[in-house]
Design a protein around this motif. Structure first.
Motif: not given
Length: 469
Positions: A92-94, A59-65, A67-73, A378-381
């Motif tokens: 973690y790896a995407p 969860v921390m990694a996803l939130v960090a991404g 915050l850095a500007g990520a809008d996809s996996i 980002p996901s189909g699920v």
């Protein structure tokens, strides 16, 4: 500005293991950790299989991404460059993060909702997210928005009321006259879902979170919403939870009858210092008339479920009403009404109209989210996208807290996520190690150095001394 060197004199090589492009993640993740985000996620999320292991770190990694500007996996690769592995553990790896999200079910999304709510309450103790003046009330706004998607692999995507293929996100915010909105609750729904579906549950969760923030105000919060949310379930839930309401009403026969009882001398002319857009014609208007009449909502229901209040009406004259095939004998008007339970002594007719129009502030929150993590789902699920929405909200509230800590009385206190990212997060740095300490060498003459220093100092301060037993 022009490039000062000849092209042949410049080359580019990706070979420095000590550089990072988002040094601002250091204080941001310290802030998230001080709010208990990783511990809450670790203790409350029960995502199954090995893909759900170490939920707090993921969860921390996803939130960090985000915050850095990520809008996809795939954008989570932002966390895996240069010296990031020396600054942070478990980058973690995407693919790992995507597998984690796809294991979510609805119950896990609700667990993540609880994590987001408690993180916000903890952030409110670290930064004055909602500053209230004496006698002021908190404005709670609820509205939904369509997040456009493309392709046919997205679960739940369909054409809703906007005519756009997408998914429906319901968001509830809280704000005051001096504080920018924070998000208290959220829910992702199918694209064809009607706006009011599930709104009562969101409102209950929102007001419960607001009470836990313990703002120290005895004034009832005011729930604002548009006509899609005018229903007994929504309004009744808000009143039962201790809030007043200000909700646009549909022009049904009961409302039209009430408007017809307003005497001609009961209308008061008001001028808007900033023109507003007419909902019907799309034109900008700067002058209108307002009036009000007592009104009982939901008269068709049993007496205990009826709600007493006021019907505040704004009327706008039709432009050139006589230039039609059959000219009218009298001036004609278009009416816009909303129902409110606020006391007239507390908020008069003109003040109530002005306050209700402030509901448009939630559109800025929608735009902010769509300019960041919600640029894509980002996901189909479906449940993975639901979790993505909650994580985007956590990131949004973290940037709001960071802006307040860094620049409480200035521009960053009300800045958008993009501005916070540009000034405080996307700061390049070179890592150096000395005496078992890491030093971040940041750009000289960084325009927002003072704000960054304030945020860094606040998040890296030693813990307060333990109280004597």
């Amino acid at each position: 500005m022009q490039f000062k060197h000849a092209p042949v004199a410049v080359s580019a090589v990706f070979d420095d293991p000590n550089l990072v492009s988002v040094a601002g993640l250091v204080p941001m993740l310290r802030l998230a950790r001080s709010a208990g985000l990783d511990e809450l996620a670790q203790s409350r999320l029960s995502v199954p299989t090995d893909k759900g292991a170490n939920a707090g770190g993921k969860v921390m990694a996803l939130v960090a991404g985000m915050l850095a500007g990520a809008d996809s996996i795939d954008d989570m690769n932002l966390l895996r460059h240069g010296g990031m592995g020396r600054l942070f553990d478990r980058t973690y790896a995407p693919s790992t993060l995507g597998s984690f999200l796809r294991e979510f079910r609805f119950g896990h999304v609700r667990q993540l909702d609880a994590v987001a709510s408690r993180t916000l309450v903890n952030l409110a103790s670290a930064a004055p997210l909602l500053q209230i003046r004496d006698g002021e009330r908190v404005m709670v706004d609820v509205d939904d928005t369509i997040i456009e998607v493309h392709g046919y692999q997205k679960q739940g995507a369909s054409f809703g009321y906007s005519g756009v293929r997408g998914l429906n996100a319901l968001v509830a915010t809280a704000s005051t006259t001096t504080s920018a909105p924070v998000i208290l609750a959220q829910r992702l729904r199918q694209g064809k879902t009607g706006s009011p579906k599930g709104a009562a549950r969101i409102i209950a969760d929102t007001l419960a979170t607001l009470r836990r923030m313990d703002l120290g105000s005895s004034v009832r919060p005011l729930l604002r919403a548009d006509s899609a949310f005018y229903g007994h379930a929504t309004i009744g839930t808000a009143i039962k939870a201790g809030a007043d309401v200000s909700v646009t009403v549909r022009m049904d026969p009961a409302v039209k009858t009430a408007i017809a009882t307003i005497p001609e001398d009961g209308w008061e002319t008001i001028e808007y210092p900033n023109a507003i857009r007419d909902e019907v014609t799309g034109r900008w208007i700067s002058k209108a008339e307002v009036a009000e009449v007592p009104f009982t909502a939901f008269r068709s229901r049993k007496k205990a479920e009826r709600v007493e209040g006021r019907l505040v009406v704004r009327r706008i004259p039709d432009l050139n009403p006589k230039q039609v095939e059959q000219p009218t004998l009298f001036d004609s008007y278009r009416h816009h009404a909303f129902f409110t339970t606020t006391d007239k002594q507390t908020m008069g007719t003109v003040a109530a109209d002005k306050t209700h129009r402030g509901h448009a502030i939630i559109e800025q929150v929608h735009a902010d989210l769509k300019a960041g993590p919600l640029a894509h789902l980002p996901s189909g699920v479906f449940t993975a996208n639901s979790a993505w929405l909650v994580l985007a909200v956590i990131a949004f509230n973290l940037t709001r807290a960071a802006g307040l800590i860094a620049d409480r009385g200035g521009r960053l206190a009300r800045a958008t996520t993009a501005t916070i990212r540009r000034t405080l997060i996307s700061v390049p740095a070179r890592l150096a190690r000395t005496a078992r300490r890491i030093i971040l060498h940041l750009p000289d003459a960084w325009p927002w150095q003072t704000a960054f220093d304030r945020l860094f100092t606040a998040t890296h301060a030693p813990p307060p001394p333990a109280a004597a037993s």
